[in-house]
Design an enzyme around this catalytic site. Structure first.
Site, short mmCIF file in Angstrom:
data_model
loop_
_atom_site.label_atom_id
_atom_site.label_comp_id
_atom_site.label_asym_id
_atom_site.label_seq_id
_atom_site.Cartn_x
_atom_site.Cartn_y
_atom_site.Cartn_z
N GLU A 216 -14.29 -1.33 7.22
CA GLU A 216 -14.00 -0.36 8.30
C GLU A 216 -12.51 -0.42 8.54
OE1 GLU A 216 -16.23 -1.34 11.82
OE2 GLU A 216 -17.52 -2.46 10.49
N CYS B 221 -9.66 2.01 16.58
CA CYS B 221 -9.59 2.78 15.33
C CYS B 221 -9.93 4.24 15.55
CB CYS B 221 -10.51 2.16 14.30
SG CYS B 221 -12.21 2.03 14.89
P1 NAD Z 1 -5.41 -6.64 9.67
O1 NAD Z 1 -5.92 -6.00 8.42
O2 NAD Z 1 -3.99 -7.04 9.71
O3 NAD Z 1 -6.24 -7.96 10.00
C1 NAD Z 1 -7.65 -7.95 10.14
C2 NAD Z 1 -8.19 -9.31 9.76
O4 NAD Z 1 -7.98 -9.54 8.37
C3 NAD Z 1 -7.53 -10.47 10.49
O5 NAD Z 1 -8.52 -11.44 10.77
C4 NAD Z 1 -6.53 -10.98 9.45
O6 NAD Z 1 -6.20 -12.34 9.61
C5 NAD Z 1 -7.31 -10.77 8.17
N1 NAD Z 1 -6.51 -10.63 6.95
C6 NAD Z 1 -5.23 -10.23 6.83
N2 NAD Z 1 -4.86 -10.20 5.51
C7 NAD Z 1 -5.96 -10.57 4.80
C8 NAD Z 1 -6.24 -10.70 3.40
N3 NAD Z 1 -5.32 -10.44 2.46
N4 NAD Z 1 -7.48 -11.09 3.03
C9 NAD Z 1 -8.44 -11.32 3.94
N5 NAD Z 1 -8.23 -11.22 5.27
C10 NAD Z 1 -7.00 -10.84 5.70
O7 NAD Z 1 -5.79 -5.63 10.85
P2 NAD Z 1 -5.44 -5.80 12.38
O8 NAD Z 1 -3.99 -5.51 12.54
O9 NAD Z 1 -6.00 -7.07 12.89
O10 NAD Z 1 -6.31 -4.62 13.04
C11 NAD Z 1 -5.84 -3.34 13.22
C12 NAD Z 1 -6.40 -2.41 12.16
O11 NAD Z 1 -7.82 -2.44 12.18
C13 NAD Z 1 -6.04 -0.97 12.40
O12 NAD Z 1 -5.65 -0.38 11.19
C14 NAD Z 1 -7.34 -0.34 12.87
O13 NAD Z 1 -7.45 1.04 12.63
C15 NAD Z 1 -8.34 -1.12 12.12
N6 NAD Z 1 -9.66 -1.05 12.76
C16 NAD Z 1 -10.66 -0.31 12.19
C17 NAD Z 1 -11.91 -0.20 12.80
C18 NAD Z 1 -13.03 0.64 12.21
O14 NAD Z 1 -14.16 0.51 12.66
N7 NAD Z 1 -12.75 1.49 11.24
C19 NAD Z 1 -12.14 -0.88 14.00
C20 NAD Z 1 -11.12 -1.62 14.55
C21 NAD Z 1 -9.88 -1.71 13.91
#
Ligand code: NAD
Length: 489
Positions: A250, A284
């Site tokens: 997501e 999001c």
């Molecule tokens: P992010 O991708 O930076 O981090 C999300 C998670 O992934 C964190 O726990 C982070 O530590 C981990 N992570 C980072 N790099 C990784 C890797 N290479 N491998 C595995 N895990 C890794 O996102 P964020 O900044 O925490 O959240 C914001 C984003 O989330 C926005 O783009 C938002 O649109 C999206 N979002 C989407 C939904 C949806 O339902 N579509 C819901 C909420 C947020």
């Protein structure tokens, strides 16, 4: 100072590598967080496999569901601690932490138990090519060890949305919360530690992207449920390709709202103010692009600008819609860079565009003004990249076809809002929008069991409700050949 530890195979683990989590509200230190080492990740995955192959995965569904219902009750009793943790990590208000996250999040355990118990196996009788009678049925086996990687914007809700379906279907769930929001997941782990969920079936690993990457690369992980940025989703998909592991992603959005000439404009202004600014724009589904029929354009711009200026900022005790800070100084720097691009690309702000000043400790926080911009061409950076802040650009349109083309002019495809009083137009336009979820005259009015499948950069796979249960399930077909009488006598 709180110390937050990892929870692995029923025990709490400290680490020599720690990081400080500070509050985006005023910069004060919230917790010291222990980062899971590679050997802890390995141990969590191996303990998870044992739990799936022995007790938890083999337990009757009804028994697992009872344990999770009890867990839900125990979590409700710790509501104050869960709310406090999300408030400390994100700077959001008490009202929001309680009403938008808290109980709504915890209720997901019961909701997924109900859905799992109602899931039906398929079956059929048939005649084989040799003329023998046959009978087959499917049964739902756990998929195995599921990595549950959550972002920071709705920490408790999005983590439970992953854990509940994974656990009820008999999987081991390994929670990796965002490094920005380690608090509520730790309270959750404390409650699970006291519950009947057996050792190994749940683990909590703290750390940043490197920890998530090490977890997703572990060959013992069978599937990855991830919510976060599109670029991270892409990296996770590459990691999951080794071993052909399932992914549910997501991801981000660049969501449009369409306001037609037959809309209730006052309702559209109030609804768009909420959809653009709620949670400081860090959902999001938040609207970042509004397209308004030219006949209402000036009134809409005036109304939404007034609404932006009226948003209550940085009042945690405010009993209603208000906003806190962005999640971190780092995220604010990214948002400000995109705000700067508005004027550089020929646009202008009609509200906000800067940083609020309070004259107290909040000035050390990561606050940003709710901002409304106009005048950008479709190719401007601000209209192409996800900002994930309380920002909105408003542009006019003249025809339904033009509005649809503008809305779809993005690599994302997550959510859209249509404002119109014409029911035919509402459905006609909805069917032409490239979006996983379309709201008609509403936003975030949502049954959490309804499915979501983001298009393009917004996701891979269908999530929530029955779809999440299916993701956490390895279907197995069992076939019986009913031997003819002459073979059995
Ligand atoms: P992010 O991708 O930076 O981090 C999300 C998670 O992934 C964190 O726990 C982070 O530590 C981990 N992570 C980072 N790099 C990784 C890797 N290479 N491998 C595995 N895990 C890794 O996102 P964020 O900044 O925490 O959240 C914001 C984003 O989330 C926005 O783009 C938002 O649109 C999206 N979002 C989407 C939904 C949806 O339902 N579509 C819901 C909420 C947020």
């Amino acid at each position: 100072m709180k110390e937050l530890h990892n929870f692995i195979n029923g025990t709490w683990r400290s680490s020599t590598e720690v990081f400080d989590k500070s509050s985006p509200f005023d910069g004060r230190l919230v917790a010291r967080v222990h980062v899971a080492t590679d050997s802890m990740i390995d141990e969590a995955v191996m303990a998870g496999r044992r739990a799936v192959e022995t007790g938890w995965g083999r337990m009757p569904l009804r028994a697992r569901a009872q344990i999770l219902r009890d867990l839900s009750r125990a979590l409700m009793a710790r509501m104050d601690d869960l709310v406090e943790a999300d408030m400390a990590d994100t700077g959001r208000s008490l009202w929001q932490a309680r009403n938008f996250d808290g109980a709504r999040a915890i209720r997901q355990f019961d909701a997924y138990c109900d859905l799992a118990l109602a899931m039906e196996n398929r079956s059929a009788s048939f005649t084989g090519s040799d003329g023998a009678q046959g009978l087959w049925y499917t049964q739902q086996r756990p998929r195995g060890v599921i990595a549950c990687i959550a972002p920071w914007n709705m920490p408790l809700l999005l983590m439970i949305m992953k854990l509940a379906p994974a656990l009820v279907m008999g999987n081991a769930a390994i929670a990796k919360p965002s490094e920005e929001t380690p608090g509520s997941a730790t309270v959750l782990a404390e409650v699970i530690a006291q519950s009947e969920v057996p050792d190994g079936a749940f683990a909590l690993l703290h750390g940043a992207g490197a920890t998530g990457a090490a977890l997703t690369a572990h060959p013992g992980v069978d599937a990855i449920s991830f919510t976060g940025a599109s670029a991270t989703g892409s990296a996770i998909m590459r990691s999951a390709a080794t071993g052909l592991r399932e992914v549910a992603l997501e991801l981000g959005g660049k969501n449009p709202a369409l306001v037609f000439e037959d809309a209730d404009v006052e309702a559209a202004i109030a609804g768009t103010a909420r959809s653009a600014f709620f949670n400081c724009g860090q959902i999001c589904f938040c609207t970042e692009r509004a397209y308004v029929h030219r006949s209402h354009f000036d009134a809409f711009v005036e109304g939404i600008s007034q609404a932006a200026r009226k948003v209550v900022i940085g009042e945690p005790a405010h009993d209603g819609f208000s906003i806190g800070p962005l999640i971190s100084q780092g995220h604010r720097a990214k948002v400000r860079d995109l705000l700067d691009s508005v004027t550089a690309d020929g646009g202008a702000f009609v509200a906000g565009g800067g940083v609020p000043r309070f004259g107290d400790s909040r000035d050390a926080g990561a606050f940003i003004e709710p901002s409304v911009a106009v005048g950008l061409a479709p190719e401007a950076r601000f209209l192409r990249e996800e900002v994930f802040g309380p920002v909105l650009h408003v542009a006019p349109f003249d025809s339904e076809d033009e509005a649809i083309a503008l809305a779809n002019d993005t690599e994302y495809g997550l959510a859209s809002v249509i404002w119109t009083e014409n029911v035919h137009r509402a459905h006609r336009v909805a069917s032409q929008l490239r979006a996983g979820h379309v709201w008609l005259n509403a936003w975030q009015f949502r049954d959490l069991a309804s499915p979501l499948a983001g298009a393009g950069l917004s996701g891979v796979g269908e999530q929530f409700g029955r779809s999440s249960l299916e993701f956490c399930t390895q279907p197995q077909t069992v076939t019986l050949r009913v031997a003819p009488l002459e073979e059995t006598v």
